[in-house]
Design a protein around this motif. Structure first.
Motif, PDB file in Angstrom:
ATOM      1  N   GLN A  54       0.654  -1.027   0.007  1.00  0.00           N
ATOM      2  CA  GLN A  54      -0.029   0.087  -0.287  1.00  0.00           C
ATOM      3  C   GLN A  54       0.761   1.488   0.214  1.00  0.00           C
ATOM      4  OE1 GLN A  54      -1.885  -1.530   3.528  1.00  0.00           O
ATOM      5  NE2 GLN A  54      -3.733  -0.801   2.690  1.00  0.00           N
ATOM      6  N   MET A  55       0.534   1.948  -0.739  1.00  0.00           N
ATOM      7  CA  MET A  55       1.583   3.313  -1.199  1.00  0.00           C
ATOM      8  C   MET A  55       0.783   4.443  -0.605  1.00  0.00           C
ATOM      9  SD  MET A  55       2.918   1.944  -4.693  1.00  0.00           S
ATOM     10  CE  MET A  55       4.439   3.815  -4.530  1.00  0.00           C
ATOM     11  N   LEU A  56       1.592   6.395  -0.329  1.00  0.00           N
ATOM     12  CA  LEU A  56       0.742   7.248   0.080  1.00  0.00           C
ATOM     13  C   LEU A  56       1.627   7.960  -0.541  1.00  0.00           C
ATOM     14  CD1 LEU A  56       0.092   5.401   2.904  1.00  0.00           C
ATOM     15  CD2 LEU A  56      -1.008   7.270   3.052  1.00  0.00           C
ATOM     16  N   GLU A  57       1.100   8.945  -1.134  1.00  0.00           N
ATOM     17  CA  GLU A  57       2.163   9.731  -2.186  1.00  0.00           C
ATOM     18  C   GLU A  57       1.362  11.112  -2.040  1.00  0.00           C
ATOM     19  OE1 GLU A  57       4.380  11.636  -3.854  1.00  0.00           O
ATOM     20  OE2 GLU A  57       4.919  10.611  -2.697  1.00  0.00           O
ATOM     21  N   ALA A  58       2.091  11.852  -1.972  1.00  0.00           N
ATOM     22  CA  ALA A  58       0.895  13.768  -1.666  1.00  0.00           C
ATOM     23  C   ALA A  58       0.922  14.156  -3.564  1.00  0.00           C
ATOM     24  CB  ALA A  58       1.483  14.314  -0.903  1.00  0.00           C
ATOM     25  N   SER A  59       2.433  13.414  -4.802  1.00  0.00           N
ATOM     26  CA  SER A  59       1.949  14.357  -5.349  1.00  0.00           C
ATOM     27  C   SER A  59       1.384  13.715  -6.911  1.00  0.00           C
ATOM     28  CB  SER A  59       3.490  14.563  -6.634  1.00  0.00           C
ATOM     29  OG  SER A  59       3.877  14.527  -7.666  1.00  0.00           O
ATOM     30  N   PRO A  60      -0.043  14.182  -7.057  1.00  0.00           N
ATOM     31  CA  PRO A  60      -0.307  13.424  -7.922  1.00  0.00           C
ATOM     32  C   PRO A  60       0.369  12.897  -9.360  1.00  0.00           C
ATOM     33  CG  PRO A  60      -1.625  15.309  -7.047  1.00  0.00           C
ATOM     34  CD  PRO A  60      -0.326  15.560  -7.893  1.00  0.00           C
ATOM     35  N   PHE A  61       1.116  13.893 -10.260  1.00  0.00           N
ATOM     36  CA  PHE A  61       2.153  13.656 -10.956  1.00  0.00           C
ATOM     37  C   PHE A  61       3.272  12.166 -10.645  1.00  0.00           C
ATOM     38  CE2 PHE A  61       6.618  14.131 -12.898  1.00  0.00           C
ATOM     39  CZ  PHE A  61       6.366  14.542 -14.248  1.00  0.00           C
ATOM     40  N   SER A  62       3.106  12.263  -9.280  1.00  0.00           N
ATOM     41  CA  SER A  62       4.806  11.473  -9.403  1.00  0.00           C
ATOM     42  C   SER A  62       3.418  10.247  -8.818  1.00  0.00           C
ATOM     43  CB  SER A  62       5.064  11.216  -7.857  1.00  0.00           C
ATOM     44  OG  SER A  62       6.054  12.195  -7.981  1.00  0.00           O
ATOM     45  N   ARG A  63       1.719   9.720  -8.763  1.00  0.00           N
ATOM     46  CA  ARG A  63       1.859   8.805  -9.139  1.00  0.00           C
ATOM     47  C   ARG A  63       1.333   8.253 -10.057  1.00  0.00           C
ATOM     48  NH1 ARG A  63      -4.620   8.067  -4.745  1.00  0.00           N
ATOM     49  NH2 ARG A  63      -5.398   6.324  -6.333  1.00  0.00           N
ATOM     50  N   GLU A  64       0.720   9.177 -10.709  1.00  0.00           N
ATOM     51  CA  GLU A  64       0.870   9.200 -12.049  1.00  0.00           C
ATOM     52  C   GLU A  64       1.979   7.473 -12.751  1.00  0.00           C
ATOM     53  OE1 GLU A  64      -0.655  12.105 -14.438  1.00  0.00           O
ATOM     54  OE2 GLU A  64      -2.522  12.498 -13.684  1.00  0.00           O
ATOM     55  N   GLU A  65       3.285   8.625 -12.700  1.00  0.00           N
ATOM     56  CA  GLU A  65       4.408   7.491 -13.252  1.00  0.00           C
ATOM     57  C   GLU A  65       4.494   6.374 -11.899  1.00  0.00           C
ATOM     58  OE1 GLU A  65       7.506  11.233 -12.393  1.00  0.00           O
ATOM     59  OE2 GLU A  65       7.427  10.976 -14.557  1.00  0.00           O
ATOM     60  N   ALA A  66       3.994   5.757 -11.038  1.00  0.00           N
ATOM     61  CA  ALA A  66       4.632   4.910 -10.067  1.00  0.00           C
ATOM     62  C   ALA A  66       3.212   4.361 -10.820  1.00  0.00           C
ATOM     63  CB  ALA A  66       4.276   5.427  -8.866  1.00  0.00           C
ATOM     64  N   GLU A  67       2.294   4.349 -10.924  1.00  0.00           N
ATOM     65  CA  GLU A  67       0.751   3.133 -12.101  1.00  0.00           C
ATOM     66  C   GLU A  67       1.770   2.872 -13.127  1.00  0.00           C
ATOM     67  OE1 GLU A  67      -2.507   5.957 -11.966  1.00  0.00           O
ATOM     68  OE2 GLU A  67      -3.332   5.054  -9.593  1.00  0.00           O
ATOM     69  N   ALA A  68       2.032   3.660 -13.743  1.00  0.00           N
ATOM     70  CA  ALA A  68       2.750   3.372 -15.283  1.00  0.00           C
ATOM     71  C   ALA A  68       4.034   2.597 -14.896  1.00  0.00           C
ATOM     72  CB  ALA A  68       3.296   4.550 -16.226  1.00  0.00           C
ATOM     73  N   ILE A  69       4.762   2.783 -14.118  1.00  0.00           N
ATOM     74  CA  ILE A  69       5.686   1.756 -14.116  1.00  0.00           C
ATOM     75  C   ILE A  69       5.841   0.746 -13.523  1.00  0.00           C
ATOM     76  CG2 ILE A  69       7.883   1.482 -12.689  1.00  0.00           C
ATOM     77  CD1 ILE A  69       7.957   4.571 -12.467  1.00  0.00           C
ATOM     78  N   LEU A  70       5.209   0.586 -12.218  1.00  0.00           N
ATOM     79  CA  LEU A  70       4.605  -0.505 -11.879  1.00  0.00           C
ATOM     80  C   LEU A  70       3.152  -1.415 -12.623  1.00  0.00           C
ATOM     81  CD1 LEU A  70       3.529   0.739  -8.041  1.00  0.00           C
ATOM     82  CD2 LEU A  70       5.267  -0.712  -9.058  1.00  0.00           C
ATOM     83  N   SER A  71       2.378  -1.157 -13.661  1.00  0.00           N
ATOM     84  CA  SER A  71       1.375  -1.793 -14.048  1.00  0.00           C
ATOM     85  C   SER A  71       1.865  -2.477 -15.233  1.00  0.00           C
ATOM     86  CB  SER A  71       0.215  -0.636 -14.697  1.00  0.00           C
ATOM     87  OG  SER A  71       0.997  -0.310 -15.675  1.00  0.00           O
ATOM     88  N   GLY A  72       3.107  -1.638 -15.604  1.00  0.00           N
ATOM     89  CA  GLY A  72       4.068  -2.146 -16.892  1.00  0.00           C
ATOM     90  C   GLY A  72       4.694  -2.989 -16.567  1.00  0.00           C
ATOM     91  N   ASP A  73       4.754  -3.670 -15.597  1.00  0.00           N
ATOM     92  CA  ASP A  73       5.705  -5.205 -14.820  1.00  0.00           C
ATOM     93  C   ASP A  73       4.618  -6.086 -14.386  1.00  0.00           C
ATOM     94  OD1 ASP A  73       7.747  -6.704 -15.492  1.00  0.00           O
ATOM     95  OD2 ASP A  73       8.939  -5.510 -14.061  1.00  0.00           O
ATOM     96  N   GLY A  74       3.622  -5.645 -14.564  1.00  0.00           N
ATOM     97  CA  GLY A  74       2.677  -6.848 -13.944  1.00  0.00           C
ATOM     98  C   GLY A  74       1.949  -6.681 -12.253  1.00  0.00           C
ATOM     99  N   PHE A  75       2.713  -5.281 -11.564  1.00  0.00           N
ATOM    100  CA  PHE A  75       2.878  -5.365 -10.290  1.00  0.00           C
ATOM    101  C   PHE A  75       1.198  -4.096  -9.939  1.00  0.00           C
ATOM    102  CE2 PHE A  75       7.815  -5.139 -10.201  1.00  0.00           C
ATOM    103  CZ  PHE A  75       7.041  -6.958  -9.870  1.00  0.00           C
ATOM    104  N   GLY A  76       0.239  -4.263 -10.474  1.00  0.00           N
ATOM    105  CA  GLY A  76      -0.801  -2.645 -11.070  1.00  0.00           C
ATOM    106  C   GLY A  76      -1.597  -3.958  -9.528  1.00  0.00           C
ATOM    107  N   GLU A  77      -1.831  -4.996  -9.487  1.00  0.00           N
ATOM    108  CA  GLU A  77      -3.336  -5.253  -8.858  1.00  0.00           C
ATOM    109  C   GLU A  77      -3.054  -5.870  -7.519  1.00  0.00           C
ATOM    110  OE1 GLU A  77      -4.186  -8.946 -10.982  1.00  0.00           O
ATOM    111  OE2 GLU A  77      -5.110  -8.110 -12.567  1.00  0.00           O
ATOM    112  N   ARG A  78      -1.141  -5.953  -7.096  1.00  0.00           N
ATOM    113  CA  ARG A  78      -0.490  -6.316  -5.718  1.00  0.00           C
ATOM    114  C   ARG A  78      -0.985  -4.583  -4.811  1.00  0.00           C
ATOM    115  NH1 ARG A  78       1.088 -10.459  -4.061  1.00  0.00           N
ATOM    116  NH2 ARG A  78       0.751 -11.475  -6.028  1.00  0.00           N
ATOM    117  N   VAL A  79      -1.051  -3.665  -5.770  1.00  0.00           N
ATOM    118  CA  VAL A  79      -0.710  -2.579  -5.495  1.00  0.00           C
ATOM    119  C   VAL A  79      -1.647  -1.459  -4.904  1.00  0.00           C
ATOM    120  CG1 VAL A  79       0.899   0.013  -5.507  1.00  0.00           C
ATOM    121  CG2 VAL A  79       2.523  -2.108  -5.928  1.00  0.00           C
TER     122      VAL A  79
END
Length: 279
Positions: free
Chosen positions: A130-155
């Motif tokens: 589970q992740m907490l992040e104040a920046s919407p821009f950073s969150r969008e980048e994180a979602e792209a990085i994690l979903s790209g390698d199959g981690f999206g469902e685990r986060v």
């Protein structure tokens, strides 16, 4: 950069953020002077103009500074190895929560999950991240990085308001990397034998500092608890938000560990006469 005072907000300054300046001046004109903590909170976390909420690259090669996950995945692998040891010590529960505060672009999460998937696949299946992040821009980048390698469902992403819920409890590890030092701080000084606080007010379309009584009794209590008395004229920072964060962590963690990585001095050095201007 906020620790250097108000010079970065002077009219005509190269770093001037006009929208932010207008928002702070409006707040001061409407409600009166503000603490340096509130000023710093505006500068860093204003939802539209704040440094950490902008859509510019902040961390990494194209940004203003590096954190360890930007340098090499071995940092995340090292943390992952220790988290696995925690799971073993806790009896190899079928569900293990990792809650990361200030997760940024998700690089640490990515490296931890990559290590566990490869090296500890049984534990990997038990992990909920589970992740907490104040920046919407950073969150969008994180979602792209994690979903790209199959981690999206685990986060899962957690809103700060959820931390107040009686149902939000953690069994596992609460994690942060270079988070606490980015919390807004109060700035105080010792004048005429007593503690005074630095406030920010407006002047000639800009800002100036103003001395006043402490905005909270916690400030004097903070130094009393440490057994430290500042010297006459000494200026210092007090991170009350760090204490609030520790309280929140203690409330939500029912079983497990806390790993928080940052840098700084111990109190005896931080509040010694040198440097007398704090930071």
């Amino acid at each position: 950069p906020m620790r250097r005072g108000l010079e970065g907000m002077k009219p005509g300054g190269k770093r001037e953020n006009r929208g932010l300046k207008k928002a702070i001046l409006h707040r001061i004109r409407k409600m009166g002077r503000i603490t340096f903590r509130e000023f710093m909170d505006f500068c860093l976390y204003h939802p539209q103009y704040g440094y950490y909420c902008s859509n510019k690259e902040i961390i990494g090669k194209e940004g203003d500074y590096y954190t360890s996950p930007c340098v090499h995945p071995i940092f995340g692998g090292m943390i992952a190895k220790q988290i696995h040891q925690m799971w073993v010590l806790m009896g190899k529960n079928s569900q293990f929560h990792i809650v990361e505060f200030g997760s940024g672009k998700g690089l640490l999460c990515y490296d931890i999950l990559s290590y566990l998937r490869e090296k500890e696949p049984v534990f990997f299946e038990s992990v909920s991240y589970q992740m907490l992040e104040a920046s919407p821009f950073s969150r969008e980048e994180a979602e792209a990085i994690l979903s790209g390698d199959g981690f999206g469902e685990r986060v899962q992403w957690v809103n700060p308001q959820e931390l107040e819920s009686e149902n939000f409890r953690v069994q596992g590890c609460i994690l942060s990397n270079e988070l606490i030092d980015s919390f807004p701080v109060h700035v105080v000084t010792f004048r005429d034998g007593r503690l005074r606080e630095i406030y920010v007010t407006s002047e000639d379309g800009g800002f100036r500092e103003e001395l006043g009584d402490p905005s909270s009794g916690q400030l004097e209590g903070y130094f009393q608890k440490l057994g430290i008395t500042l010297e006459e004229g000494q200026r210092a920072e007090v991170n009350l938000m760090a204490l609030e964060w520790v309280d929140a962590v203690a409330r939500i963690l029912t079983d497990g560990f806390v790993v928080t990585i940052d840098y700084g001095h111990e109190a005896e050095i931080l509040y010694s006469p040198l440097p007398s201007s704090g930071t």
